[in-house]
Design a protein around this motif. Structure first.
Motif, short mmCIF file in Angstrom:
data_model
loop_
_atom_site.label_atom_id
_atom_site.label_comp_id
_atom_site.label_asym_id
_atom_site.label_seq_id
_atom_site.Cartn_x
_atom_site.Cartn_y
_atom_site.Cartn_z
N UNK B 86 0.85 -1.19 0.00
CA UNK B 86 0.00 0.00 0.00
C UNK B 86 0.88 1.23 0.00
N UNK B 87 0.53 2.16 -0.86
CA UNK B 87 1.24 3.42 -0.79
C UNK B 87 0.60 4.27 0.30
N UNK B 88 1.19 5.37 0.56
CA UNK B 88 0.65 6.21 1.62
C UNK B 88 -0.70 6.79 1.22
N UNK B 89 -0.76 7.19 -0.04
CA UNK B 89 -2.02 7.77 -0.49
C UNK B 89 -2.85 6.68 -1.14
N UNK B 90 -3.70 6.06 -0.37
CA UNK B 90 -4.55 5.04 -0.96
C UNK B 90 -5.70 5.72 -1.69
N UNK B 91 -6.14 5.04 -2.72
CA UNK B 91 -7.26 5.61 -3.46
C UNK B 91 -8.52 5.41 -2.65
N UNK B 92 -9.29 6.42 -2.62
CA UNK B 92 -10.50 6.35 -1.83
C UNK B 92 -11.52 5.45 -2.51
N UNK B 94 -15.38 3.68 -2.58
CA UNK B 94 -16.74 3.79 -2.08
C UNK B 94 -17.30 2.39 -1.84
N UNK B 235 -14.27 1.77 6.50
CA UNK B 235 -12.96 1.64 7.11
C UNK B 235 -12.35 0.28 6.80
N UNK B 236 -13.19 -0.74 6.75
CA UNK B 236 -12.69 -2.10 6.55
C UNK B 236 -12.80 -2.56 5.10
N UNK B 265 -21.08 10.10 1.35
CA UNK B 265 -20.05 10.17 0.32
C UNK B 265 -19.19 8.92 0.33
#
Lengths: 453, 701
Positions: B86-92, B94, B235-236, B265
Motif C-alpha cells: 500500500x502506498x501512503x495515499x490510498x485511493x479512496x 466507495x 474503514x474495513x 459520500x
C-alpha cells in the motif's frame, strides 16, 4: 529535526513528497516525537476540518518511524472494552483469528485493568526504552463513553509510569471535550484547511500517467473555478475530478483538440460542471452509473450540450405512492402540524361558521418558518374525518396506517412509546410534498392552511 | 365459562382441543367424513394456489433482482486484500450500495427480502446478513447480528469443516469479521495449491465472495447507528469486500435524510426500483382468480372489500392473499357441500359419493331452488325426490359452471384489451375493475359497457383492426375459441381488403364517415345499419362490433345467474369483515353495552337497554352515563350506580339515619369504573363545574 535511528532520510523525503502541503505539521510532529527514547508530551490533540490529512499524516509518520504504536478508530469502540482490548491487541501484535477463537488477548473492561495490562504488555514486548504511541482517530466518540475515560487517557503516561503518548485526532476543537474533572490539557496541533493553490497541487497528483501534468493541472484549475465556492472538501473534489475527467479529455482523445487548447476544452466541459454542481454532495447515482450516463449522452452527442433531459435516475427524486387513506391522513397531519388548534373550527366545522371577532394582534411569525408543531392523535383523526370526502369507518386499518406513516418517517412520534393513551405526533413532510399529495387526491391544501388565508 | 382455581381476577388461557374439526362436525351436523373431505379439498387447493402465487412472485421479481445480482457480482470483481503493497495515499473507495426502492407496502417487504436473501446466497455469495431495524437499536446489536448471520451461514454451508467459531461469547466487532474473512478465504485458497490453477479471473472472484449486508427497512434505522455502521464498513473495505443493500420504502432521498454527507459520500449508490404492488396484484389476480384452474372464486362484495383494503389502506399484496386464504377457509368451513368445489375431472365421483342429507342441502341452496322453479312442473318432482336423477343434474350443472369459467376469463381479457385504451376509460384501466363489474352483474347491461361500445362504433379503421388483432391474440391458444379467432381474423382481413374498395367508394360518396350521422344513428336505434349513406366500411364495422357484442353478451354473464354457484363463489361479506377489518371502537361499544356478547355468561343476558347489577361495573357506569347530558354530576352518577349494583344497601341506608353515603367498597368500584371510562375516552374531568365530568361522546338514550 531529530535524527531518527530507524527511519532512513529517504523515507522522510518520500513522505514529504507524498504528503504535500503538510510539511509544517509533519515537522512539528517530528519535533514533538523526538527520538524513540525521549519522553514525549503525554498527549497530543490534533484537530482540523474533514480531509485535511490528519490521520494520514500521523499514521504515515508512525509507520515511517517504525515505533510501537496502536491506531484505533473510535467508531468501532462502542464500549470501553473494545477500546482497551483493541489497544492491547495491537501493541502485542496479536490478531484475533480462528486459532484463538476470535477472542481478545486479555479481557479488560475497566481503566484500572487496562493500566495494569498495558504495563505488562510494554514489559513483555520490551517497549520500556521507547515511546509507545496510541492513536485514537475520531476521538470525539470517546466523550460518549465513561466520564472517567478521557481524563485517564490524557494522563496515561502519568498513570502507567511508562513512556506512553496518546494522540487524539478529531474534527472538533478541544474546548468541546472539556467536561468533568481531571483533564490535563493536551498539546494541540491544528491542521488548517488547504488553500486553493494547495488543493490544485494535491489534486494534480491524481494525474493519469498518459496525460501531461499541465493538462491535468489546467483541468483541476477549471474544476476548482466552478466548485471551490460550493465545496472545499478534498474528498468530494477528488471524487468530482475523477467523475468529470473522462468528459474533459474526450476532445483530446478524439483528436479534436490538443492538450494546450484550454479554451476549447473549457467550452466543452463547462455545461457539464454546471449541472454537476446541482447534485454536489448528493451522490444519488454511483460513479459507475454516472459514467454510464455520461457515455450515453456522449454517444448521442448533441453538440449544443442539451443536458435538460437527464436520465430518469436523476429526475424524479421524491415520488412516493401512498394508499388513498394514507394520503388523507398525511394531509390531516400536515394541517394539524401547521395550523393553530384554534383555527380548526373555522376550517373544518361543517355547519355555520360563526365568525367571532377577529382578535388579530400583531402578526406572528409564519408557522412555515417555525416548523411543525406537535399534535395529538385525536386531533389528527378529527381533521381526517372532516376532510375525508366520504364516510370513513374508523377501523383498525386507519390506526395501523398512522403507525406505518411513522415507520416511513413521514410522521414522527413525539410522545414516548409507553404513553399509549395520548399519543402525539409531528408531521415531517414539506409543503411541496404535501401539495403534490393533495393534487393527486384533488384536495387543495393551501385553502386549509392558516398561513395562506 | 371455564372455572379456574385461582382467586385472582385475570385472564386465563384455555387451550382449545382441536377446534377446527369439532366445530364443523358439531355445528353443522355433518358426518365426520364430510368435514374431512372439505378440509382436504381446501388444503389441496390452497397448496396449489400458494405455489402459483409464489411462482408468480418469483417471476415478477426476477427482472429487478437479476440486475441487482449482476451488480453485486461485479461490484468487487477485482478485490484483492493486498494490505502490504500500500502506498501512503490510498485511493479512496466507495462501498458499493444498492438502493432497492420497494414501495410503501411494508407487509410485503418481508417476502421480497427473503427472496432476495435466498437468491444472493444461492447465486452470489454465502456471506449474507439481513438486518431489520428493530433488531439493531445500537452499534453492538448491529455488529452482533451481522457477524452471527454471516458466520453462521458459512458454518451451515460447510459443516464438514469443523469451523469452531464461538463468536457469541467473544465481542463482535468488524475486526473479528475481517480476520474471519481472511481466514475463510485463505483456507479456501490453500487446498487448491498450485498458483497455476488460480489464474482464471472468474475463479479468483469466487475466491473472494463479497459479504452482502441487507438492511430491510432503511427508514427505521436510527441515524447515528447507521452512520457509524457505514463509516466502519468503509474503514474495513480494503479487507472485506462489503456490499450494502438498502431496502427503501419511500424514495431514495430517505438515504440523505438519514446519512449526512460525510457518510453518504462513502457510498456508491445504485438505484433499483422493484415492481409496483398494483402490478403485482394484477398478476396475482390473473394467476389465481381469473383462471379456471382454481375453482374457488370470490363474490363481488368480498372481492371489493379485499380490493378496498388494498387500495385504501396498505397496498399490501400479502394482506390480500391472506384475506383470500381466509375466505377460502371460511368457505370450506361454512358452505355445506363445498367439497364439490373442485376441478371438472373430479366432479362426477364426488357427486356420486354424496349422501341423501348432503343432497338435501344442495337442494336448499337458493340458486338451486330458483333453478328447480324455473323448470317445467313435470320435471320438478324428480329433481326434488329422485336422488339419482338429481345427482346427474348436479354433475351437469357443475360441469356447466366449469365451462362458463373456461369461457369467461379469456373473453374478459379480450374485453379489457379493447376497452382499456378508450377515452375516459369507461370500463376502467385495470382488469380487476372489469372483473368486479362482472361479479356484480351482467356486464353487457351496464352503462359503462354501452359507453365503450359507442366509442368503438366511431373508431377509425386502423385502430379497429388493431383492436381486433389484440382480441384475437388474447383468445389464441384456447381451443374453445378457435372459431372465434378465425372469425376475428376474417374481419381483419376484410377490413384490410376494403382499403382499396373504400377509396373507390369515397369518390362516389362524398363523405364516407359523417360524425353527425353516426351520432344520430346511435341515438335512434343502435344496431340497424341500413341507412342511405352507409359505406362498406361502416357496415363491416357494425358487423364486427355486433359480433363482439353478441360474444360478450353470451358469455360474460354474472355468476349469480348460474345454479349452484354458491359452491364456488364465496360472498359472506359480514363474516370476512368481522375477521379482517378490526373496528376497535365498535367492539368497545358492543362490549360495554352488551357484555353478554363477549362474556357469554348467563348472568349478563339481557335486553340491549336493560342495566343489570350483575354486569361488570364499567358496563353499568357506561350505561348510566349514556343517560346524562354533556356534564355529569359524579354524585348522582354514584347514587345511580349503587342503586343498580347493590340495591339492598340503599334500602338499608334509607332505614338508618346515618346518612346515605354508600360504603367504601361501592365507592371504590365506582371510581374505578369511572377512571376506566376516562381511559377509554368517554369522559374527562372538567373545571367548568365542581364534581362534574364532561362527556366526550354523543348519543345514548
Amino acid at each position: 529535526m531529530a535524527v531518527e535511528t530507524r527511519a532512513e532520510s529517504t523515507d522522510f523525503a518520500r513522505m514529504h513528497n507524498e504528503l504535500p502541503c503538510r510539511s509544517q505539521q509533519i515537522d512539528s510532529l517530528l519535533g514533538l516525537f523526538g527520538e524513540p527514547s525521549h519522553w514525549t508530551y503525554p498527549s497530543l490533540f490534533i484537530y482540523g476540518h474533514t480531509a485535511t490529512g490528519k490521520t494520514l499524516v500521523v499514521t504515515a509518520l508512525l509507520q515511517t518511524l517504525r515505533v510501537p504504536h496502536a491506531v484505533l478508530n473510535c467508531i468501532e469502540c462502542y464500549s470501553q472494552r473494545n477500546l482497551f482490548e483493541g489497544i492491547l491487541n495491537q501493541l502485542s501484535s496479536y490478531v484475533p483469528g480462528p486459532d484463538n477463537g476470535y477472542s481478545a488477548l486479555y479481557r479488560c473492561d475497566n481503566v484500572n485493568d487496562f493500566i495494569r495490562l498495558l504495563r505488562k504488555v510494554i514489559e513483555t514486548e520490551k517497549f520500556d526504552k521507547e515511546t509507545v504511541y496510541i492513536v485514537l482517530d475520531k476521538a470525539d466518540r470517546l466523550r460518549g463513553l465513561d466520564l472517567t475515560l478521557l481524563p485517564a487517557l490524557v494522563r496515561l503516561q502519568e498513570l502507567t509510569g511508562n513512556n506512553v503518548c496518546v494522540v487524539f485526532i478529531s474534527e472538533l476543537v478541544w474546548e468541546k471535550f472539556r467536561c468533568g474533572t481531571g483533564l490535563v490539557e493536551p498539546y494541540q496541533i491544528h491542521f488548517p484547511n488547504y488553500s486553493r493553490a494547495e488543493l490544485v497541487e494535491i489534486l494534480s497528483l491524481d494525474c493519469p500517467s498518459e496525460y501531461g501534468t499541465d493538462f491535468y493541472r489546467n483541468y483541476v484549475n477549471m474544476l476548482l473555478g466552478v466548485f471551490h465556492l460550493a465545496c472545499r472538501d478534498l474528498n468530494e473534489l477528488r471524487y468530482l475530478a475523477q467523475l468529470n475527467f473522462a468528459r474533459y479529455r474526450k476532445p483530446v482523445d478524439r483528436g479534436e483538440a490538443t492538450e494546450q487548447d484550454v479554451r476549447k476544452l473549457w467550452k466543452n466541459i463547462e455545461p457539464h460542471l454546471k449541472t454537476a454542481i446541482d447534485s454536489i454532495y448528493l451522490r444519488e447515482v454511483s460513479s459507475s452509473q454516472w459514467e454510464r450516463m455520461q457515455s450515453q449522452t456522449a454517444d448521442e452527442e448533441t453538440i449544443d450540450g442539451d443536458l435538460s433531459q437527464l436520465p430518469q435516475t436523476l429526475a424524479p427524486r421524491a415520488s412516493v405512492e401512498l394508499p388513498y387513506y394514507s394520503k388523507f391522513l398525511l394531509i390531516a397531519a400536515y394541517l394539524a402540524s401547521y395550523n393553530p388548534a384554534k383555527s380548526d373550527r373555522r376550517f373544518f366545522s361543517k355547519g355555520r361558521v360563526k365568525r367571532t371577532k377577529q382578535t388579530k394582534g400583531k402578526k406572528t411569525a409564519s408557522s412555515q418558518l417555525l416548523g411543525p408543531k406537535i399534535f395529538a392523535l385525536n386531533r389528527l383523526l378529527a381533521i381526517f374525518y372532516a376532510i375525508g370526502d366520504e364516510r370513513i369507518v374508523p377501523t383498525a386499518n386507519i390506526f395501523t396506517q398512522v403507525s406505518s406513516l411513522v415507520t416511513l418517517k413521514l410522521l414522527a412520534q413525539a410522545s414516548g412509546d409507553e404513553q399509549i393513551d395520548g399519543a402525539k405526533y409531528r408531521c415531517l413532510v414539506s409543503l411541496d410534498f404535501i401539495r403534490s399529495i393533495g393534487r393527486s387526491v384533488r384536495f387543495n391544501v393551501l385553502r386549509y392552511l392558516y398561513d395562506f388565508i | 365459562m371455564a372455572e379456574t382455581d385461582s382467586f385472582t381476577k385475570a385472564c386465563f388461557a384455555f387451550k382449545g382441543s382441536k377446534r377446527k374439526e369439532k366445530t364443523s362436525i358439531d355445528t353443522y351436523g355433518f358426518t365426520d367424513k364430510g368435514g374431512k373431505v372439505r378440509y382436504s379439498t381446501y388444503s389441496h387447493l390452497w397448496q396449489n394456489m400458494d405455489e402459483r402465487i409464489k411462482a408468480t412472485q418469483a417471476k415478477l421479481y426476477a427482472t429487478v433482482f437479476d440486475d441487482l445480482l449482476a451488480y453485486i457480482k461485479l461490484s468487487h470483481k477485482d478485490f484483492c486484500p493486498s494490505t502490504e503493497s500500500k502506498t501512503l495515499r490510498t485511493k479512496r473507495k466507495e462501498i458499493p450500495t444498492t438502493a432497492l426502492v420497494m414501495g410503501v407496502n411494508m407487509p410485503d417487504h418481508e417476502t421480497t427480502v427473503t427472496t432476495l436473501t435466498a437468491l444472493v446466497r444461492r447465486s452470489v455469495t454465502p456471506h449474507v446478513a439481513t438486518l431489520a431495524s428493530k433488531d439493531c437499536p445500537s452499534m453492538k446489536a448491529i455488529m452482533t447480528k451481522t457477524l452471527q448471520q454471516v458466520v453462521a451461514n458459512a458454518e451451515a454451508l460447510e459443516d464438514d469443516d469443523d469451523v469452531d467459531v464461538s463468536l457469541r461469547k467473544t465481542g463482535c466487532s468488524m475486526s473479528v469479521l475481517a480476520s474471519w474473512y481472511t481466514d475463510i478465504t485463505s483456507r479456501k485458497r490453500s487446498p487448491q495449491g498450485s498458483p497455476r490453477k488460480r489464474k482464471a479471473d472468474g475463479q479468483l472472484r469466487r475466491l473472494f465472495p463479497p459479504v452482502v449486508v441487507i438492511l430491510e427497512d432503511l427508514e427505521g434505522f436510527s441515524a447515528p447507528v447507521l452512520q457509524d455502521f457505514v463509516a466502519l464498513c468503509s474503514h474495513y473495505l480494503d479487507r472485506i469486500p462489503l456490499v450494502l443493500v438498502f431496502g427503501i420504502a419511500t424514495a431514495v432521498t430517505a438515504i440523505h435524510q438519514i446519512l449526512p454527507h460525510a457518510v453518504s459520500s462513502l457510498l456508491s449508490i445504485e438505484k433499483f426500483q422493484s415492481q409496483s404492488s398494483s402490478d403485482y396484484l394484477t398478476h396475482v389476480l390473473d394467476q389465481v382468480l381469473l383462471t379456471n384452474e382454481f375453482p374457488f372464486k370470490l363474490g363481488s362484495r368480498v372481492f371489493y372489500l379485499l380490493l378496498d383494503i388494498f387500495l385504501y389502506h396498505d397496498f399490501s399484496v400479502k394482506t390480500f392473499i391472506q384475506g383470500l386464504k381466509f375466505c377460502m377457509m371460511e368457505h370450506f368451513r361454512v358452505t355445506a357441500v363445498s367439497h364439490l368445489c373442485c376441478g371438472a375431472g373430479q366432479v362426477a365421483p364426488r357427486v356420486a359419493g354424496l349422501g341423501h342429507a348432503e343432497l338435501e342441502r344442495l337442494r336448499q341452496l337458493p340458486s338451486c331452488m330458483k333453478y328447480v322453479e324455473s323448470q317445467p312442473v313435470d320435471r320438478r318432482k324428480p329433481l326434488l325426490l329422485d336422488d339419482t336423477h338429481f345427482k346427474e343434474v348436479v354433475t351437469q350443472l357443475l360441469v356447466d359452471i366449469d365451462s362458463y369459467h373456461q369461457h369467461v376469463f379469456p373473453l374478459l381479457h379480450c374485453l379489457h384489451s379493447i376497452s382499456k385504451d378508450l377515452p375516459r376509460h369507461p370500463l376502467g384501466k385495470q382488469l380487476r375493475e372489469i372483473y368486479g363489474q362482472l361479479l356484480t352483474g351482467d356486464i353487457s347491461s351496464t352503462e359503462a359497457y354501452k359507453n365503450s361500445f359507442s366509442f368503438l362504433r366511431v373508431m377509425s379503421r386502423e385502430s379497429l383492426v388493431e383492436l381486433l388483432q389484440k382480441c384475437a391474440s388474447q383468445l389464441e391458444g384456447f381451443s374453445i375459441f378457435d372459431g372465434v379467432v378465425k372469425t376475428l381474423r376474417d374481419f381483419t382481413a376484410k377490413f384490410n381488403d376494403i382499403e382499396n374498395f373504400t377509396a373507390l367508394k369515397q369518390k362516389v360518396n362524398r363523405s364516407p364517415k359523417k360524425g353527425g350521422s353516426s351520432n344520430e344513428r346511435r341515438q335512434s336505434d343502435g344496431l340497424i345499419p341500413q341507412e342511405k349513406e352507409v359505406t362498406v366500411f361502416e357496415s363491416l364495422r357494425s358487423d364486427a362490433l355486433q359480433y363482439l357484442d353478441d360474444l360478450f353478451s353470451e358469455h360474460l354473464v354474472c355468476h349469480k345467474n348460474l345454479p349452484l354457484h354458491e359452491i364456488f363463489y364465496f360472498d359472506a361479506l359480514s363474516a370476512v369483515k368481522r375477521h379482517l377489518v378490526g373496528t376497535p371502537r365498535a367492539a368497545i361499544q358492543t362490549a360495554l353495552s352488551t357484555p353478554h356478547y363477549y362474556l357469554q355468561c348467563s348472568c349478563c343476558e339481557a335486553e340491549k337497554e336493560a342495566i343489570l347489577g350483575s354486569m361488570p361495573d364499567i358496563c353499568v357506569a357506561y350505561k348510566l352515563h349514556l343517560e346524562c347530558g354533556k356534564l355529569i354530576n359524579l354524585y348522582d352518577w354514584l347514587q345511580a350506580f349503587v342503586t343498580i349494583v347493590d340495591p339492598a344497601s340503599v334500602d338499608d341506608d334509607d332505614d338508618d339515619s346515618t346518612g346515605n353515603d354508600p360504603n367504601e367498597l361501592m365507592h371504590a368500584r365506582f371510581i374505578r369504573a369511572v377512571s376506566e371510562l376516562q381511559f377509554l375516552g368517554f369522559v374527562k374531568p372538567t373545571k367548568r363545574k365542581t364534581d362534574h365530568v364532561a362527556r366526550l361522546t354523543w348519543g345514548g338514550c
